[in-house]
Design a protein around this motif. Structure first.
Motif, short mmCIF file in Angstrom:
data_model
loop_
_atom_site.label_atom_id
_atom_site.label_comp_id
_atom_site.label_asym_id
_atom_site.label_seq_id
_atom_site.Cartn_x
_atom_site.Cartn_y
_atom_site.Cartn_z
N CYS A 32 0.81 -1.23 0.00
CA CYS A 32 0.00 0.00 0.00
C CYS A 32 0.84 1.27 0.00
O CYS A 32 0.52 2.23 -0.70
N LYS A 33 1.90 1.27 0.78
CA LYS A 33 2.63 2.52 1.00
C LYS A 33 3.96 2.62 0.28
O LYS A 33 4.54 3.71 0.20
N GLU A 57 9.86 3.20 1.00
CA GLU A 57 10.34 4.37 1.75
C GLU A 57 9.29 4.92 2.69
O GLU A 57 9.60 5.30 3.83
N ALA A 58 8.06 4.98 2.24
CA ALA A 58 7.01 5.61 3.03
C ALA A 58 6.54 4.73 4.18
O ALA A 58 5.81 5.19 5.05
N GLU A 106 -5.87 0.55 -6.43
CA GLU A 106 -5.02 1.65 -5.97
C GLU A 106 -3.67 1.17 -5.46
O GLU A 106 -2.74 1.96 -5.31
N GLY A 127 5.91 -4.36 -9.38
CA GLY A 127 5.98 -3.20 -10.27
C GLY A 127 6.24 -1.92 -9.50
O GLY A 127 7.08 -1.10 -9.89
N ASN A 128 5.53 -1.74 -8.40
CA ASN A 128 5.76 -0.56 -7.57
C ASN A 128 7.22 -0.47 -7.13
O ASN A 128 7.82 0.60 -7.16
N ALA A 140 9.83 -1.95 -8.52
CA ALA A 140 10.68 -1.70 -9.68
C ALA A 140 10.76 -0.20 -9.93
O ALA A 140 11.84 0.36 -10.13
N SER A 141 9.60 0.43 -9.87
CA SER A 141 9.55 1.86 -10.16
C SER A 141 10.18 2.69 -9.04
O SER A 141 10.90 3.64 -9.30
N GLU A 142 9.91 2.30 -7.81
CA GLU A 142 10.42 3.11 -6.70
C GLU A 142 11.91 2.95 -6.50
O GLU A 142 12.61 3.91 -6.22
N THR A 184 -0.06 0.38 -13.18
CA THR A 184 0.40 1.70 -12.75
C THR A 184 -0.65 2.76 -13.06
O THR A 184 -0.97 3.61 -12.22
N ILE A 198 -3.83 2.31 -13.51
CA ILE A 198 -5.00 2.11 -12.65
C ILE A 198 -4.72 2.67 -11.26
O ILE A 198 -5.56 3.32 -10.65
N LYS A 199 -3.50 2.44 -10.80
CA LYS A 199 -3.13 2.99 -9.50
C LYS A 199 -3.25 4.51 -9.50
O LYS A 199 -3.61 5.12 -8.49
N ALA A 200 -2.95 5.10 -10.64
CA ALA A 200 -3.00 6.57 -10.74
C ALA A 200 -4.43 7.07 -10.93
O ALA A 200 -4.65 8.27 -10.99
#
Lengths: 218, 218
Positions: B47-48, B51-52, B126, B132-133, B135-137, B195, B197-199
């Motif tokens: 979810c977060k 880092e967050a 969301e 994927g998250n 990979a991107s982060e 991604t 859809i998350k946005a």
DNA sequence: TCATTAATGGACCGATCGGTCCATATAAGG
DNA sequence: CCTTATATGGACCGATCGGTCCATTAATGA
């Protein structure tokens, strides 16, 4: 105040979209170039993401004192939204120019994906796309961030749609195609491709994907 | 020590890939279910983002004392790699089962994308995809993280390739198709779709993309 | 020269970060 | 009952987080 000339100018950063007003003002003039500073901030956020970027990182990269940063940009969150806007503005402009110069709409789309695929295994590719990165990192949890991110994605979609419209007139795309859907699809493909490249996809694989992506453009 | 029976068992978490050994041991037994705790951690990171997510977040979600978390999982970084592995393991397994049960390889691929598209405008959508998250982060900056992320993407690619191979035998995919390329392409599309859809991509747009993505499967 | 206005450097802030450590609790073996 | 071994709760740690504040500096107009 007639006749008075002010030599000192200052840009008010009221919104996220660039300096809104240039104001004549008294007092000590700014010592840095706000545009340069903003570009430096974009670079940091682009490389490290929002959360992993510290104020200290930003201060170093922008070469500013803390006071100046807070004075001119209002803190990390505000600065980030301005960075998002600036990034999108820049690269949408670049793409639009590319479309103008391209020999065809379809060719433009292909060249854009080809260029992205070529960033694989190169430092540039490791950064991904600031908008895509932010979409993935921040999602919709924070509406302040979600808005410019969504706008960035929409902006990219608009460019693709313009290219598709042109391609349609050029006979490369069926007159019955749903251009909005295809444009969204291209945004999706672009986002995915840049994410995978960021994760280390090899160049050969990246390139082999372009013709597959282009299959939907017809 | 022959004849001795140990009633107390403990799982040693030596690597990121699940409990390696179950050891009979003396001492006070663990009071929580490590699998449950890990699942809770997966949920938070999912979810977060990495880092967050704070240790405090994790402790709350996993319902552990700090000592227990550090004792059993070795800290935030290690815990995260285990979460990545667990996430991938879970959903690769689920996909493999889905492929087995599917009436055809092509149908399976289509249904997977359809299911993902259906998460648009829903809380589940969301969250995106943990791999994927990540990979991107995180990209390739941290090799410790880059490895399981890359493996996660590869794992998804393998499932798609298996589906494509089956689709090939079923006549839905050309015998000359480059299955590796198409599989990578599907991973890219999946990553991009989740991604977007998350946005906040709307459901209609998400669904309209599926047939376009499937055009490359032939 | 002096008043006014704004930019700057840097001290300082409380909160939180991830992580360590130790005293205590709880089990089994002997 | 005592030793052994582990789990647990929570105090504690230095570092860093984003952000505020103020004295100083630097420019202007008068």
């Amino acid at each position: 105040m007639q006749g008075t000339t002010y030599l000192n100018t200052r840009n008010l950063h009221l919104g996220p979209v660039g300096p809104i007003i240039t104001v004549m003002t008294l007092g000590r003039p700014i010592e840095f170039d706000p545009e340069k500073a903003l570009d430096a901030a974009v670079e940091v956020f682009w490389c490290k993401g929002y959360e992993a970027t510290s104020m200290s990182d930003l201060l170093t990269a922008m070469n500013l004192s803390k006071s100046s940063l807070y004075q001119s940009f209002g803190g990390k969150r505000l600065l980030f939204t301005r960075c998002l806007a600036r990034y999108q503005e820049r690269f949408t402009l670049e793409l639009s120019r590319g479309l103008n110069d391209a020999k065809s709409g379809r060719h433009f789309i292909e060249s854009v994906f080809q260029a992205v695929a070529d960033t694989a295994e190169r430092p540039e590719g490791e950064k991904g796309c600031l908008v895509g990165n932010s979409a993935s990192e921040l999602g919709q949890r924070d509406t302040v961030f979600a808005k410019p991110v969504a706008q960035g994605l929409r902006g990219l979609g608009k460019v693709f749609k313009a290219a598709l419209t042109r391609a349609q007139t050029e006979g490369d795309v069926s007159p019955h195609a749903d251009l909005n859907a295809v444009a969204s699809y291209l945004v999706t493909s672009m986002t995915g491709l840049r994410t995978l490249i960021k994760a280390g996809l090899d160049k050969r694989a990246a390139r082999s994907m372009v013709p597959l992506i282009l299959k939907a453009v017809e």
